[in-house]
Design an enzyme around this catalytic site. Structure first.
Site, PDB file in Angstrom:
ATOM      1  N   GLY A 102       1.135  -1.289   0.254  1.00 17.87           N
ATOM      2  CA  GLY A 102       0.094   0.055   0.245  1.00 17.87           C
ATOM      3  C   GLY A 102       0.776   1.232  -0.484  1.00 17.87           C
ATOM      4  CB  CYS A 159       1.507   0.842  -7.671  1.00 19.89           C
ATOM      5  SG  CYS A 159       1.044  -0.109  -6.048  1.00 19.89           S
TER       6      CYS A 159
HETATM    7  C1  SIN Z   1       3.090  -1.646  -2.486  1.00 15.71           C
HETATM    8  O1  SIN Z   1       3.629  -0.518  -1.698  1.00 15.71           O
HETATM    9  O2  SIN Z   1       2.484  -2.069  -2.134  1.00 15.71           O
HETATM   10  C2  SIN Z   1       3.939  -1.844  -3.691  1.00 15.71           C
HETATM   11  C3  SIN Z   1       4.466  -1.206  -4.695  1.00 15.71           C
HETATM   12  C4  SIN Z   1       4.212  -1.063  -5.696  1.00 15.71           C
HETATM   13  O3  SIN Z   1       3.876  -1.835  -6.377  1.00 15.71           O
HETATM   14  O4  SIN Z   1       5.078   0.115  -7.228  1.00 15.71           O
END
Ligand code: SIN
Length: 335
Positions: A102, A159
């Site tokens: 997240g 993301c």
């Molecule tokens: C995450 O922080 O959940 C992953 C970030 C990403 O997939 O870019």
């Protein structure tokens, strides 16, 4: 099916390259055959720390660089601090990890101190990964990161699970182009765009980013995925949906790099399931100018950079290549 184990570098040479793939002339052992220049950044090795893997401290970055990484990409930073999702945020699956953290981060104003500190100890380029909720936010973040000393920025437009940012921007040609253009008007450092595989044509979006002024592309971010627990009957991640990384995604990432290399001229950085020198070589042959390593650090520790670099070097020497740039995109050559 278990993951295929890395093969032994000593037992696999010489490789049988096709005649048109052979390097001409003897190799020059005196030069650093592994150095690459990527969008103006000088890397002593074509391996980079992928975004999102380790913490935020200058000390962590330093130990990764000492482990042999040619550049460091930070975890993605936004304008405001964000705590991310509650646990569980990472689940191990066959040949990979599914994560949905997240985008937890301390916010750019706080992180800028760490960038400044890291720049006093690092001797490799430091690339700030950033995410925003609008083109203006990406531009503001890029400016703050560069003013703090970042050598380049990587735009996280990929993301797969945080709303109104990430792939919601990178999956739209219009938003992607506007974001890249805006950032390019604000900073004079290289702008790298990290692309999502969760699209119909990654090469088309790569072209959109390149036309908007991107200096390089990273392919790929994680593949949208989920895990369900048969015992509880429920999704295992608190966010339900996350992103798959690790060896499971390698063939997808390799195909993405190959497709982008066919369509776009700017450098591509391969990312996705690279755990061995052979994986790295495959990405270089597909068209990557360098590779990012992430999940493999969790599997093998920070020395994975030096073992991959060593293996790539042996591959080059045994096959008569003078330097790593000679094999970039070689799998596209036709007889
Ligand atoms: C995450 O922080 O959940 C992953 C970030 C990403 O997939 O870019």
């Amino acid at each position: 099916m278990p993951c295929k184990e890395e093969d032994n570098v000593q037992e696999t040479f010489p490789l049988r390259l096709y005649p048109w793939q052979k390097a001409r002339g003897p190799s020059d052992l005196s030069q650093n055959r592994l150095s690459v220049t990527l969008a103006g950044l000088k890397l002593a090795s074509p391996t980079m720390l992928a975004s999102g893997i380790l913490g935020y401290s200058a000390e962590t970055f330093e130990s990764i660089a000492e482990g042999g990484a040619g550049a460091i990409v930070t975890k993605s930073i936004g304008l405001k601090p964000r705590s991310g999702y509650v646990n569980p945020t990472v689940v191990q699956v066959s040949c990979g990890l599914v994560n949905a953290m997240g985008l937890p981060n301390p916010g750019m104003d706080e992180f800028a101190h760490e960038i400044r500190r890291a720049k006093t100890v690092l001797r490799v380029p430091l690339i700030a990964s950033i995410y925003g909720y609008s083109e203006e936010e990406y531009a503001q973040l890029a400016k703050k990161a560069v003013m703090a000393g970042a050598d380049a920025v990587e735009l996280n437009v990929s993301c797969p699970h945080v709303k109104q940012t990430g792939s919601e921007i990178g999956q739209s040609s219009e938003l992607l182009a506007a974001t890249v253009k805006k950032v390019k008007t604000i900073v004079d450092k290289p702008v790298i765009v990290k692309l999502s595989p969760n699209v119909t044509s990654i090469a088309d979006l790569a072209e959109v980013a390149a036309k908007a002024g991107a200096d390089a592309l990273t392919a790929i971010n994680t593949v949208k995925a989920m895990v369900i627990n048969a015992e509880t009957g429920m999704p295992m991640l608190s966010n339900r949906v996350g992103g798959l990384s690790g060896p499971a995604v390698k063939p997808i990432a390799l195909r993405c790099v190959y497709d982008i290399f066919e369509q776009v001229k700017i450098p591509v950085i391969g990312c996705g399931g690279i755990t061995s020198w052979r994986d790295a070589v495959e990405f270089l042959l597909a068209g990557a100018s360098a590779v990012q390593i992430g999940t493999a650090i969790a599997m093998k520790g920070p020395n994975v950079f030096s073992s991959i670099t060593r293996g790539v070097s042996v591959y080059l020497r045994k096959n008569g290549f003078k330097d790593v740039n000679e094999i970039v995109g070689l799998s596209h050559h036709r007889q």
